[in-house]
Design a protein around this motif. Structure first.
Motif, mmCIF file in Angstrom:
data_model
loop_
_atom_site.group_PDB
_atom_site.id
_atom_site.type_symbol
_atom_site.label_atom_id
_atom_site.label_comp_id
_atom_site.label_asym_id
_atom_site.label_seq_id
_atom_site.Cartn_x
_atom_site.Cartn_y
_atom_site.Cartn_z
ATOM 1 N N SER A 119 -8.920 -9.411 14.501
ATOM 2 C CA SER A 119 -8.625 -8.625 15.713
ATOM 3 C C SER A 119 -7.423 -7.745 15.427
ATOM 4 O O SER A 119 -6.496 -8.145 14.724
ATOM 5 N N SER A 120 -7.440 -6.559 15.982
ATOM 6 C CA SER A 120 -6.378 -5.586 15.719
ATOM 7 C C SER A 120 -5.897 -4.946 17.015
ATOM 8 O O SER A 120 -6.684 -4.718 17.945
ATOM 9 N N ASP A 121 -4.609 -4.663 17.052
ATOM 10 C CA ASP A 121 -3.987 -3.900 18.134
ATOM 11 C C ASP A 121 -3.342 -2.661 17.538
ATOM 12 O O ASP A 121 -2.547 -2.765 16.597
ATOM 13 N N VAL A 122 -3.689 -1.489 18.089
ATOM 14 C CA VAL A 122 -3.172 -0.215 17.588
ATOM 15 C C VAL A 122 -2.402 0.472 18.711
ATOM 16 O O VAL A 122 -2.881 0.570 19.842
ATOM 17 N N GLN A 123 -1.190 0.948 18.397
ATOM 18 C CA GLN A 123 -0.378 1.696 19.342
ATOM 19 C C GLN A 123 0.065 3.008 18.696
ATOM 20 O O GLN A 123 0.491 3.025 17.533
ATOM 21 N N VAL A 124 -0.056 4.121 19.422
ATOM 22 C CA VAL A 124 0.379 5.424 18.915
ATOM 23 C C VAL A 124 1.245 6.099 19.980
ATOM 24 O O VAL A 124 1.006 5.960 21.174
ATOM 25 N N ALA A 149 11.797 33.510 18.295
ATOM 26 C CA ALA A 149 11.757 32.568 17.176
ATOM 27 C C ALA A 149 11.657 31.157 17.744
ATOM 28 O O ALA A 149 12.395 30.792 18.669
ATOM 29 N N GLN A 150 10.743 30.361 17.175
ATOM 30 C CA GLN A 150 10.494 29.016 17.686
ATOM 31 C C GLN A 150 10.626 27.995 16.563
ATOM 32 O O GLN A 150 9.981 28.126 15.525
ATOM 33 N N VAL A 151 11.468 27.017 16.771
ATOM 34 C CA VAL A 151 11.636 25.917 15.820
ATOM 35 C C VAL A 151 10.948 24.693 16.402
ATOM 36 O O VAL A 151 11.316 24.214 17.482
ATOM 37 N N TYR A 152 9.941 24.204 15.697
ATOM 38 C CA TYR A 152 9.168 23.055 16.149
ATOM 39 C C TYR A 152 9.690 21.784 15.479
ATOM 40 O O TYR A 152 10.024 21.778 14.291
ATOM 41 N N PHE A 153 9.726 20.702 16.236
ATOM 42 C CA PHE A 153 10.161 19.423 15.692
ATOM 43 C C PHE A 153 9.490 18.300 16.495
ATOM 44 O O PHE A 153 9.215 18.442 17.682
ATOM 45 N N GLY A 154 9.221 17.195 15.828
ATOM 46 C CA GLY A 154 8.603 16.072 16.511
ATOM 47 C C GLY A 154 8.308 14.942 15.556
ATOM 48 O O GLY A 154 8.519 15.046 14.339
ATOM 49 N N ASN A 155 7.811 13.842 16.112
ATOM 50 C CA ASN A 155 7.442 12.707 15.280
ATOM 51 C C ASN A 155 6.343 11.901 15.960
ATOM 52 O O ASN A 155 6.168 11.966 17.189
ATOM 53 N N TYR A 156 5.614 11.158 15.144
ATOM 54 C CA TYR A 156 4.533 10.291 15.609
ATOM 55 C C TYR A 156 4.678 8.925 14.953
ATOM 56 O O TYR A 156 4.965 8.829 13.760
ATOM 57 N N LEU A 157 4.455 7.885 15.742
ATOM 58 C CA LEU A 157 4.509 6.524 15.231
ATOM 59 C C LEU A 157 3.182 5.828 15.510
ATOM 60 O O LEU A 157 2.743 5.767 16.668
ATOM 61 N N THR A 158 2.553 5.330 14.446
ATOM 62 C CA THR A 158 1.312 4.567 14.555
ATOM 63 C C THR A 158 1.562 3.155 14.027
ATOM 64 O O THR A 158 2.024 2.995 12.898
ATOM 65 N N LYS A 159 1.257 2.149 14.845
ATOM 66 C CA LYS A 159 1.448 0.755 14.455
ATOM 67 C C LYS A 159 0.139 -0.008 14.623
ATOM 68 O O LYS A 159 -0.550 0.160 15.634
ATOM 69 N N MET A 160 -0.199 -0.833 13.635
ATOM 70 C CA MET A 160 -1.404 -1.647 13.711
ATOM 71 C C MET A 160 -1.071 -3.082 13.279
ATOM 72 O O MET A 160 -0.569 -3.303 12.183
ATOM 73 N N ASP A 161 -1.354 -4.032 14.166
ATOM 74 C CA ASP A 161 -1.212 -5.455 13.869
ATOM 75 C C ASP A 161 -2.602 -6.070 13.791
ATOM 76 O O ASP A 161 -3.403 -5.899 14.728
ATOM 77 N N THR A 162 -2.873 -6.796 12.731
ATOM 78 C CA THR A 162 -4.186 -7.402 12.534
ATOM 79 C C THR A 162 -4.026 -8.897 12.270
ATOM 80 O O THR A 162 -3.220 -9.312 11.426
ATOM 81 N N ASP A 163 -4.804 -9.709 13.000
ATOM 82 C CA ASP A 163 -4.837 -11.158 12.805
ATOM 83 C C ASP A 163 -6.185 -11.545 12.218
ATOM 84 O O ASP A 163 -7.243 -11.160 12.747
ATOM 85 N N LEU A 164 -6.152 -12.287 11.139
ATOM 86 C CA LEU A 164 -7.359 -12.766 10.479
ATOM 87 C C LEU A 164 -7.504 -14.262 10.701
ATOM 88 O O LEU A 164 -6.498 -15.010 10.722
ATOM 89 N N ASP A 165 -8.752 -14.686 10.889
ATOM 90 C CA ASP A 165 -9.048 -16.116 11.048
ATOM 91 C C ASP A 165 -8.185 -16.739 12.139
ATOM 92 O O ASP A 165 -7.413 -17.684 11.899
ATOM 93 N N ASP A 166 -8.314 -16.208 13.345
ATOM 94 C CA ASP A 166 -7.631 -16.746 14.522
ATOM 95 C C ASP A 166 -6.116 -16.773 14.364
ATOM 96 O O ASP A 166 -5.429 -17.688 14.838
ATOM 97 N N GLY A 167 -5.566 -15.793 13.664
ATOM 98 C CA GLY A 167 -4.124 -15.674 13.559
ATOM 99 C C GLY A 167 -3.486 -16.437 12.429
ATOM 100 O O GLY A 167 -2.253 -16.410 12.290
ATOM 101 N N SER A 168 -4.282 -17.101 11.597
ATOM 102 C CA SER A 168 -3.681 -17.844 10.489
ATOM 103 C C SER A 168 -3.103 -16.917 9.429
ATOM 104 O O SER A 168 -2.176 -17.274 8.709
ATOM 105 N N ILE A 169 -3.644 -15.695 9.319
ATOM 106 C CA ILE A 169 -3.140 -14.695 8.396
ATOM 107 C C ILE A 169 -2.921 -13.400 9.183
ATOM 108 O O ILE A 169 -3.796 -12.966 9.930
ATOM 109 N N LYS A 170 -1.759 -12.813 9.003
ATOM 110 C CA LYS A 170 -1.436 -11.596 9.730
ATOM 111 C C LYS A 170 -1.106 -10.470 8.757
ATOM 112 O O LYS A 170 -0.485 -10.708 7.730
ATOM 113 N N SER A 171 -1.532 -9.246 9.110
ATOM 114 C CA SER A 171 -1.155 -8.063 8.340
ATOM 115 C C SER A 171 -0.568 -7.028 9.288
ATOM 116 O O SER A 171 -0.827 -7.048 10.495
#
Length: 382
Positions: A119-124, A149-171
């Motif tokens: 199972s995975s949870d993704v947040q952006v 004249a236009q100066v553009y600036f910004g940032n993006y954050l992508t996070k993904m948490d994944t649990d394998l085998d009912d949470g016994s292994i996490k990435s």
């Protein structure tokens, strides 16, 4: 919930309503409408003939049907001032795009004879903003030019948490993207001899855009970085204005952007999204009374209305389109040197998520306050 939309996690996110609230009330038109009080952000050729030196700030709230909560955003501020009768200068900061979203899902994968469930949870989240500075010059009583004249600036954050085998292994995976760029906007404005018709042209052209990415992986500590140029789009806009009567004015704007199909390939979150050339068309009507000393704020109130239709640059299974109607008012006060602008926009977004969420119905309210004084003005002695 960025811009209260299910589409905000695609591409760069949805465009933010950075135009002046007066333009938002006129169906997002205004490239050919001069304004001596508040700043018309759409066209720097109109940045002259200012009556006041002023500071302008605006905010807005949006509500998406069938979702709880109201999203309120600060939509930037600007300052402008005259330099003689023929030149004006302005600067400010505004949002360009905003992204906010999340998704949870479960799936499985085969590893030899073993089926691994996860199972995975993704947040952006993130977005792009711009700082602009420029000026306009009146070459003749009927022709004006402007540069921004236009100066553009910004940032993006992508996070993904994944649990394998009912949470016994996490990435864990995290991607942090920084966007930087410079764009030049050039505008022109022509007015007819009888002062009743106006024509405006505006071009935005990118000079340099880059993205810097930092990746963090966890199953064990690891990280890496990357750097790449971005083929940011160029945009062409045409605006017209026609004075129908002494107090009634019609306006219309059309814009078209040239977008590389690979523009968004490095901004995928969960699925690939292509890019295409977006366009926009809008119409507006404004009833505005000439200023007369001694009148009340309600007697000087300007009434506005408009409608628009546009497509977005993100493309998937038919793309994304939006149509809407708007109403607005302008309330000048304190000797007509200051103004409060209000606008209400009702829109429908029709896109590739219709089968999942249906068409999005959005109601937005915007407010802008412009405060001004007669600074940097020359007065004749009698």
């Amino acid at each position: 919930m960025g811009q209260n939309s299910n589409y905000s996690s695609y591409g760069f996110g949805l465009p933010a309503p950075y135009l002046s609230v007066r333009s938002l009330g006129l169906g997002n038109t205004g490239a050919a409408i001069s304004d001596s009080l508040s700043l018309n952000i759409a066209n720097p050729a109109l940045w002259n003939g200012f009556a006041t030196t002023s500071l302008q700030g605006q905010a807005g709230s949006s509500m998406l049907e069938n979702q709880q909560g109201i999203l309120t955003q600060f939509l930037g501020f600007s300052v402008k001032f005259p330099v003689g009768d023929k030149v004006g200068l302005a600067m400010g900061i505004t949002p360009v795009t905003r992204m906010e979203g999340g998704k949870s899902f479960t799936d499985s994968s085969s590893f030899g004879a073993t089926v691994v469930n996860y199972s995975s949870d993704v947040q952006v989240s993130g977005g792009i903003s711009q700082f602009f500075i420029g000026g306009g010059y009146r070459i003749s009583p009927r022709f004006q030019l402007g540069l921004k004249a236009q100066v553009y600036f910004g940032n993006y954050l992508t996070k993904m948490d994944t649990d394998l085998d009912d949470g016994s292994i996490k990435s864990y995976f995290k991607k942090y993207t920084i966007v930087q760029g410079v764009q030049i906007g050039t505008g022109s404005y022509w007015i007819s001899k009888d002062r009743k018709s106006g024509l405006a042209l505006y071009l935005d052209y990118p000079l340099k855009f880059e993205s810097y990415r930092m990746y963090d992986f966890y199953f064990g500590d690891d990280s890496t970085t990357s750097h790449q140029a971005i083929p940011y789009p160029a945009m062409f806009q045409l605006g017209v204005r026609r004075q129908i009567s002494k107090s009634l004015t019609f306006s219309a704007d059309v814009s078209h952007s040239i977008v590389s199909g690979s523009l968004l390939k490095d901004f995928y979150v969960l699925e690939k999204t292509e890019a295409k050339n977006p366009f926009y068309i809008g119409f507006g009507l404004e009833k505005e009374k000439p200023y007369r000393p001694g009148t009340t704020i309600w007697q000087q109130m300007a009434l506005r209305g408009g409608a628009y239709y546009k497509s977005e640059m993100i493309y998937q299974s038919g793309g994304l389109k939006e149509s809407g109607i708007s109403i607005g008012v302008g309330l000048p006060f304190m000797q007509n040197l200051n103004r409060i602008d209000l606008a209400i926009v009702a829109a429908i977004r029709d896109g590739f998520l219709n089968n999942t969420y249906g068409k999005e119905k959005v109601l937005s309210v915007y407010i802008s306050v412009t405060t001004g004084e007669l600074w940097f003005r020359k007065f004749k002695r009698f």
